[in-house]
Design a protein around this motif. Structure first.
Motif, PDB file in Angstrom:
ATOM      1  N   ALA A 214       0.854  -1.231  -0.193  1.00 49.56           N
ATOM      2  CA  ALA A 214      -0.128  -0.131   0.121  1.00 49.56           C
ATOM      3  C   ALA A 214       0.954   1.169  -0.052  1.00 49.56           C
ATOM      4  O   ALA A 214       1.930   1.190   0.552  1.00 49.56           O
ATOM      5  CB  ALA A 214      -1.030   0.074   1.233  1.00 49.56           C
ATOM      6  N   THR A 215       0.360   2.316  -0.731  1.00 53.74           N
ATOM      7  CA  THR A 215       1.143   3.288  -0.842  1.00 53.74           C
ATOM      8  C   THR A 215       0.195   4.684  -0.980  1.00 53.74           C
ATOM      9  O   THR A 215      -0.752   4.555  -1.570  1.00 53.74           O
ATOM     10  CB  THR A 215       2.202   3.768  -1.687  1.00 53.74           C
ATOM     11  OG1 THR A 215       2.828   4.687  -1.642  1.00 53.74           O
ATOM     12  CG2 THR A 215       1.540   3.503  -3.092  1.00 53.74           C
ATOM     13  N   ASP A 225      -3.537   0.112  -3.350  1.00 55.70           N
ATOM     14  CA  ASP A 225      -3.784  -0.914  -2.190  1.00 55.70           C
ATOM     15  C   ASP A 225      -3.868  -2.231  -2.738  1.00 55.70           C
ATOM     16  O   ASP A 225      -4.770  -2.426  -3.390  1.00 55.70           O
ATOM     17  CB  ASP A 225      -4.692  -0.478  -1.208  1.00 55.70           C
ATOM     18  CG  ASP A 225      -4.931  -1.295  -0.210  1.00 55.70           C
ATOM     19  OD1 ASP A 225      -4.083  -2.361   0.125  1.00 55.70           O
ATOM     20  OD2 ASP A 225      -5.856  -1.133   0.720  1.00 55.70           O
ATOM     21  N   ILE A 226      -2.648  -3.204  -2.644  1.00 56.86           N
ATOM     22  CA  ILE A 226      -2.693  -4.390  -3.776  1.00 56.86           C
ATOM     23  C   ILE A 226      -2.587  -5.464  -2.510  1.00 56.86           C
ATOM     24  O   ILE A 226      -1.710  -5.804  -1.658  1.00 56.86           O
ATOM     25  CB  ILE A 226      -1.602  -4.329  -4.563  1.00 56.86           C
ATOM     26  CG1 ILE A 226      -1.659  -2.975  -5.375  1.00 56.86           C
ATOM     27  CG2 ILE A 226      -1.561  -5.624  -5.326  1.00 56.86           C
ATOM     28  CD1 ILE A 226      -0.620  -2.796  -6.253  1.00 56.86           C
ATOM     29  N   ASP A 227      -3.364  -6.541  -2.632  1.00 51.54           N
ATOM     30  CA  ASP A 227      -3.393  -7.838  -1.682  1.00 51.54           C
ATOM     31  C   ASP A 227      -3.335  -8.990  -2.672  1.00 51.54           C
ATOM     32  O   ASP A 227      -4.088  -9.057  -3.805  1.00 51.54           O
ATOM     33  CB  ASP A 227      -4.843  -8.064  -1.065  1.00 51.54           C
ATOM     34  CG  ASP A 227      -4.607  -6.809   0.114  1.00 51.54           C
ATOM     35  OD1 ASP A 227      -4.166  -7.060   1.143  1.00 51.54           O
ATOM     36  OD2 ASP A 227      -5.429  -5.744  -0.267  1.00 51.54           O
ATOM     37  N   THR A 228      -2.283  -9.888  -2.429  1.00 55.60           N
ATOM     38  CA  THR A 228      -1.988 -10.897  -3.258  1.00 55.60           C
ATOM     39  C   THR A 228      -1.910 -12.377  -2.313  1.00 55.60           C
ATOM     40  O   THR A 228      -1.205 -12.153  -1.339  1.00 55.60           O
ATOM     41  CB  THR A 228      -0.792 -11.120  -4.338  1.00 55.60           C
ATOM     42  OG1 THR A 228      -0.701  -9.809  -5.167  1.00 55.60           O
ATOM     43  CG2 THR A 228      -0.523 -12.208  -4.924  1.00 55.60           C
ATOM     44  N   THR A 250      -5.214 -11.611  -6.913  1.00 55.29           N
ATOM     45  CA  THR A 250      -4.701 -10.303  -6.453  1.00 55.29           C
ATOM     46  C   THR A 250      -6.008  -9.372  -6.739  1.00 55.29           C
ATOM     47  O   THR A 250      -6.901  -9.388  -7.400  1.00 55.29           O
ATOM     48  CB  THR A 250      -3.902  -9.750  -7.355  1.00 55.29           C
ATOM     49  OG1 THR A 250      -2.929 -10.793  -7.392  1.00 55.29           O
ATOM     50  CG2 THR A 250      -3.253  -8.503  -7.376  1.00 55.29           C
ATOM     51  N   ASP A 251      -6.213  -8.508  -5.653  1.00 56.89           N
ATOM     52  CA  ASP A 251      -7.194  -7.463  -5.525  1.00 56.89           C
ATOM     53  C   ASP A 251      -6.369  -6.281  -5.348  1.00 56.89           C
ATOM     54  O   ASP A 251      -5.571  -5.932  -4.376  1.00 56.89           O
ATOM     55  CB  ASP A 251      -8.178  -7.548  -4.328  1.00 56.89           C
ATOM     56  CG  ASP A 251      -9.244  -6.782  -4.242  1.00 56.89           C
ATOM     57  OD1 ASP A 251      -9.213  -5.431  -5.119  1.00 56.89           O
ATOM     58  OD2 ASP A 251     -10.113  -6.791  -3.632  1.00 56.89           O
ATOM     59  N   ALA A 252      -6.363  -5.383  -6.490  1.00 57.48           N
ATOM     60  CA  ALA A 252      -5.530  -4.234  -6.619  1.00 57.48           C
ATOM     61  C   ALA A 252      -6.439  -2.960  -6.861  1.00 57.48           C
ATOM     62  O   ALA A 252      -7.318  -2.833  -7.889  1.00 57.48           O
ATOM     63  CB  ALA A 252      -4.293  -4.255  -7.774  1.00 57.48           C
TER      64      ALA A 252
END
Length: 705
Positions: A214-215, A225-228, A250-252
């Motif tokens: 996240a940034t 905000d990226i979750d993998t 991935t949820d970006a």
């Protein structure tokens, strides 16, 4: 100013947390030191992070030491000068953010375990490879193969191929899983956390992983905000072959940067963000809240099976991606991509000094808008054969050929329910097929003179052939240009000198020359067959010059790679790349298409092993002026060319790694790292024309259990 002050808060908190951990671990480690008479044990040097061979460069990710913290696999290749990073910001991973030898993502291959990563792409961006979907803990090494000389990769590998190799499965002696954890925090709220577990029982193995990135972003309205999540199951055969199956999701959520200009009242200028002027009609404003959110699911099968008839390797994949390109004015615009394919090969030897590889590959790519069903847009069926012959002790030749049969489906439907090109169906199918011979020869000069020991010369000569198998070629902005385009074709040449200078210091010089006919280029600013109310077009010729095949393009380049150890404690990597593209025809579009590429780039790294467990890394990057050319018609068929420069820049990054402990209360390999990017706070514009990241700082902690 508020962001500048706020970003230090996280760094101070991180340092406050890490400092006592460091001293506690060091103190505990010192308490457990046993004196062994006068024996002195020095830390063993790690393996080199870069191995240079005539036909490729291999990056060992386990021993990678960059000044920053890798967020995805593309970060491992940023330090190679032939890889030109083109992302809008280093803080937000994006699609197709690299050029290889000056060629964009539709003219070089990105592969996973030798299987090409491919989508139809297009739809407001190239969108072929999204590097954010590939976290670094998946990857064991990266091979970068410049030039079109391998028959194992598709015809689009004009610039070369980048192959990401996943970790090789291995047996585990105990049931307890191996855990790895890392966490980092940096300026602009940048966080990168990952947790992975690997283990097995007998011949069965598994890997699990999760990454959170996240940034707040550097540019205005550029948060991410990226979750993998990742999982792999595998089975190791009695002959040390293996079969693995992996899945990832991935949820970006990513915002798109907006105009932030004090001279543009519509931008509602915010001085806490860098100035970003309006560059095109697609640039939006803060109140429009433009985003680019994505979900992606991938499944991959990978296997390697030794048999008496050779070693068989096979890979297959299936993936779906959905991207929502949205803003408050246009609303939600979703694109769905689906891709599937397989590759199988057999490597065998019929005698000493002879190794042959034969195989086949299939790729099918689909896409759709939100209210449509999937349509197959691309199908590529390939066969390949390659033979490596050790002709003499000093002479090695690899020769092969690749056959490709490419089918595309061009969307010819217009917004009113009719067709763009009169007399044609709503879908236009086109097909091409071709053979491409490949060759690469290496001759070692050791026997000719003592001063030529560990010296070799190599030459690659290979045919180039690439069909317009990319959405941005056959349907840009929805226009049916694929109905008119023909494949690119030509020849690529490489001449390489490799030499070990002293110790483990190796030098490589590579001169490359490309002659490409029918190079595909945008021509919309000069097109005469784009229908409009003020420009009637003869029926059946609509959009025939919206994109065109340039007559001929020549590209020349020189690459220098020097790496090794200056002493036991000081390693270095030095690279330089020169390139020049030249349009041989008189098409004004060619001058625009081939511009906006830097001719000179250089990268360097110094890695100083200060003391046992302490490492200092200094990275340097230089890029010369990048000139964008715009053709302006001053009279009928007479053009002047206006040049816009992106100024040269040079940037230093600094990192310090400290090993806290090897073993501490069951925890292993504790490591802390602090880094400063853009050390001297240079103010410059990056290759994509965006304000580049200013000085940023961060810290990371990692360990295994």
């Amino acid at each position: 100013m508020r962001r500048k002050m706020a970003r230090w808060t996280g760094i101070i908190i991180m340092a406050a947390i890490l400092s006592p951990v460091f001293f506690l671990c060091r103190a505990d480690a010192e308490e457990n030191v046993e004196e062994l008479d006068t024996m002195v044990v020095k830390e063993k040097k790690t393996k080199p992070q870069i191995l240079t061979e005539p036909d490729k460069t291999t990056i060992n990710t386990e021993h990678y030491h960059g000044a920053g913290i890798p967020q995805n696999v593309s970060d491992f290749v940023k330090d190679l000068p032939i890889m030109n990073y083109r992302g809008s910001s280093e803080l937000v991973p994006d699609s197709d953010t690299f050029y290889l030898r000056g060629f964009d993502g539709n003219r070089f291959v990105s592969a996973m375990d030798g299987v090409t990563i491919r989508k139809t792409g297009g739809r407001r961006g190239s969108n072929i490879v999204d590097y954010a979907l590939l976290p670094p803990f998946l990857i064991e090494s990266v091979e970068v193969m410049p030039g079109p000389h391998s028959a194992l990769y598709p015809g689009k590998s004009i610039g070369g191929a980048v192959n990401f190799i996943s970790k090789t499965p291995g047996r585990y002696e105990e049931a307890k899983p191996d855990l790895a954890f890392s966490a980092s925090y940096g300026d602009y709220g940048t966080q990168n956390h990952s947790l992975s577990a690997s283990g097995g029982a007998g011949s069965a193995i598994y890997d699990l992983g999760y990454q959170k990135y996240a940034t707040d972003g550097y540019l205005r309205n550029h948060e991410a905000d990226i979750d993998t999540v990742f999982g792999r199951l595998g089975y190791i055969l009695s002959n040390n072959g293996y079969v693995t199956f992996q899945a990832s999701y991935t949820d970006a959520d990513r915002q798109r940067p907006v105009v932030n200009d004090p001279d543009d009242p519509a931008s509602d200028y915010d001085p806490d963000y860098p100035v970003r002027e309006k560059q095109s009609g697609r640039d939006l404003y803060y109140d429009q809240n433009p985003t680019w959110d994505k979900t992606a699911t991938y499944y991959r099968l990978n296997s390697k099976i030794p048999t008496p008839l050779g070693t068989w390797s096979a890979g297959a994949y299936y993936g779906e991606e959905t991207r929502d390109h949205a803003d408050l004015n246009s609303g939600s615009w979703k694109t769905h991509w689906k891709q599937q394919g397989a590759k199988a090969a057999n490597e065998f030897s019929l005698g000493q000094g002879h190794v042959s590889t034969i195989g086949a590959e299939l790729a099918q790519n689909y896409d759709a808008s939100d209210d449509e069903s999937y349509k197959k847009r691309i199908e590529i069926i390939s066969g390949f054969a390659q033979h490596e012959w050790q002709i003499t002790q000093r002479l090695n030749m690899t020769a092969g050929a690749r056959y490709e049969d490419v089918t595309i489906n061009v969307d010819n439907s217009n917004n009113s329910g009719g067709t763009w090109i009169s007399g044609e169906d709503k879908w236009i199918e086109r097909n091409w097929s071709e053979w491409s011979p490949k060759s690469f020869l290496t001759y070692e000069l050791d026997d000719h003179a003592d001063w030529l020991r560990d010296t070799s010369v190599s030459a690659g000569i290979s045919r180039i052939w690439r069909a317009p198998d990319y959405h941005g070629d056959y349907n840009p902005q929805g226009k049916p240009t694929g109905a008119w385009l023909e494949p690119e074709h030509g020849t690529g040449y490489d001449a390489i000198l490799s030499r070990r200078l002293a110790g483990d210091i190796n030098l490589q010089l590579n001169y490359s020359y490309y002659r490409i006919k029918d190079f595909i280029s945008y021509n919309r600013d000069f097109a005469q067959y784009t229908p409009s109310s003020g420009n009637p077009v003869e029926p059946g010729k609509e959009f025939m010059d919206y994109k065109i095949n340039l007559e001929e393009v020549i590209r020349q380049g020189l690459e220098v790679q020097l790496n090794g150890s200056l002493s036991r404690d000081l390693d270095f990597i030095l690279g330089y790349a020169y390139q020049h593209f030249d349009n041989q025809g008189d098409e004004p579009a060619g001058e625009e298409e081939l511009s906006n590429r830097p001719e000179h780039r250089a990268n360097a790294s110094l890695i100083w092993h200060v003391r046992q467990g302490t490492r200092l890394i200094l990275d340097y990057e230089y890029q010369d002026d990048q000139v964008a050319v715009e053709a302006i018609e001053v009279a009928e068929d007479t053009y002047e060319f206006r040049e816009t420069d992106v100024d040269a820049f040079h940037v230093f990054d600094l990192g310090v790694e400290q090993r806290l402990f090897d073993q501490w209360h069951g925890i292993k390999n504790g490591m802390v790292k602090v880094y400063v990017k853009n050390l001297f706070d240079r103010d410059y514009v990056n290759s994509s024309g965006q304000p580049a990241l200013d000085r940023t700082m961060g810290a990371a902690l990692s360990f295994k259990y």
